[in-house]
Enzyme design. Structure first.
Site, PDB file in Angstrom:
ATOM      1  N   HIS A 157       4.053   1.372   2.232  1.00 51.81           N
ATOM      2  CA  HIS A 157       5.244   0.672   1.745  1.00 51.81           C
ATOM      3  C   HIS A 157       5.975   1.496   0.682  1.00 51.81           C
ATOM      4  CE1 HIS A 157       2.685  -2.902   2.999  1.00 51.81           C
ATOM      5  NE2 HIS A 157       3.796  -3.103   3.681  1.00 51.81           N
ATOM      6  N   HIS A 175       0.856  -1.185   0.000  1.00 51.42           N
ATOM      7  CA  HIS A 175       0.000   0.000   0.000  1.00 51.42           C
ATOM      8  C   HIS A 175       0.895   1.240   0.000  1.00 51.42           C
ATOM      9  CE1 HIS A 175       1.012   0.232   4.234  1.00 51.42           C
ATOM     10  NE2 HIS A 175       0.450  -0.940   4.473  1.00 51.42           N
TER      11      HIS A 175
END
Length: 283
Positions: free
Chosen positions: A37, A34
């Site tokens: 990250h 997501h």
């Protein structure tokens, strides 16, 4: 961006990058990426010349009743996101590559004290699994720096302690939690929430924020603050696991006079366990 799946290939690629004088960053993940990250990857690009991300759903850190089999595997989508984020190399091994002798006899790394309590109490063996796989990734990739999100605050503390105690020449960066517009910390497990639970979920951070505000206003009855916070979680519809106030660096229980604190919580909505934290600096 190249994708490699074996230790031998990764080591060869790292050696080439080192031969070119490049500073190497590692961003370990379990995939299902997501925006949080990708923010780590983008930060890594600012601090290094060659960014390696790893995707490995590590069976060693899942308990017998946890969601290893359900954990989303979204490699193709993850590759696209990493490419857009500026990643140079993705290391995506399978369990046989990471644990060629099987997990039963695998050497394990234990980081005492800081891994105890909080999530360590609720998930026995979890941080041993985390410490083991991170040690392996550090040994394989030999990065100059590694980046982790502060959402997993206890995990970050475990890794900092691991690197310090084992004299690893790696600089660890903890990056701020990325949140949705309503305050919910981004997490791969948010996808397990139904619509009603998703509407409730931001209350976790609001309750932590209320505790932080009280501490900054001078409140030092930490036990009382935690008790009220736990009750607020229950009233909001959560099933709390824990809510505690700790000294930020050591994770020991907070005491009056501590100037850097962290409020940490874990709570269930249905079967989904959410964690979050809030750092509080007292002037």
């Amino acid at each position: 961006m190249i994708t490699l799946k074996t230790v031998r290939e990764l080591r060869a690629a790292i050696a080439r990058a080192r031969g070119d004088g490049k500073r190497i960053a590692l961003v370990p993940t379990m995939g299902n990426l997501h925006a949080g990250h990708i923010a780590l990857v983008e930060k890594a690009r600012q601090r290094a010349d060659f960014v390696v991300a790893s995707i490995f759903v590590n069976p060693l850190q899942f308990g017998p009743a946890e969601d290893l089999d359900k954990y989303p595997r979204t490699l193709a989508a993850d590759q696209e996101k990493l490419l857009e984020g500026g990643c140079n190399l993705l290391f995506a091994p399978n369990a046989e590559e990471m644990y060629p002798g099987g997990m039963q006899g695998q050497t394990r790394i234990s980081v005492p004290v800081v891994s105890e309590g909080l999530c360590g109490a609720a998930r026995p063996g979890h941080f041993e699994g985390v410490a083991t796989v991170v040690t392996k990734l550090f040994n394989i990739a030999q990065p100059d720096i590694a980046l982790f999100g502060e959402k997993d605050y206890q995990q970050l503390a475990v890794i900092r302690t691991l690197v310090r105690d084992l004299n690893m020449p790696i600089q660890i960066f903890g990056e701020p939690t990325v949140r949705a517009a309503d305050g919910l910390a981004l997490s791969s497990r948010n996808g397990y929430l139904n619509d009603e639970q998703r509407n409730v979920a931001p209350a976790l951070y609001r309750i932590l924020s209320d505790i932080g505000t009280a501490i900054q206003a001078g409140e030092q009855d930490f036990a009382g603050l935690c008790a009220r916070g736990l009750e607020a979680l229950r009233q909001a519809g959560f099933r709390p696991d824990y809510l505690e106030i700790r000294e930020a660096a050591s994770l020991r229980p907070a005491a009056p006079g501590d100037l850097r604190l962290v409020v940490l919580a874990a709570a269930y909505l249905g079967n989904t366990r959410l964690i979050d934290n809030l750092s509080v600096d007292i002037a």
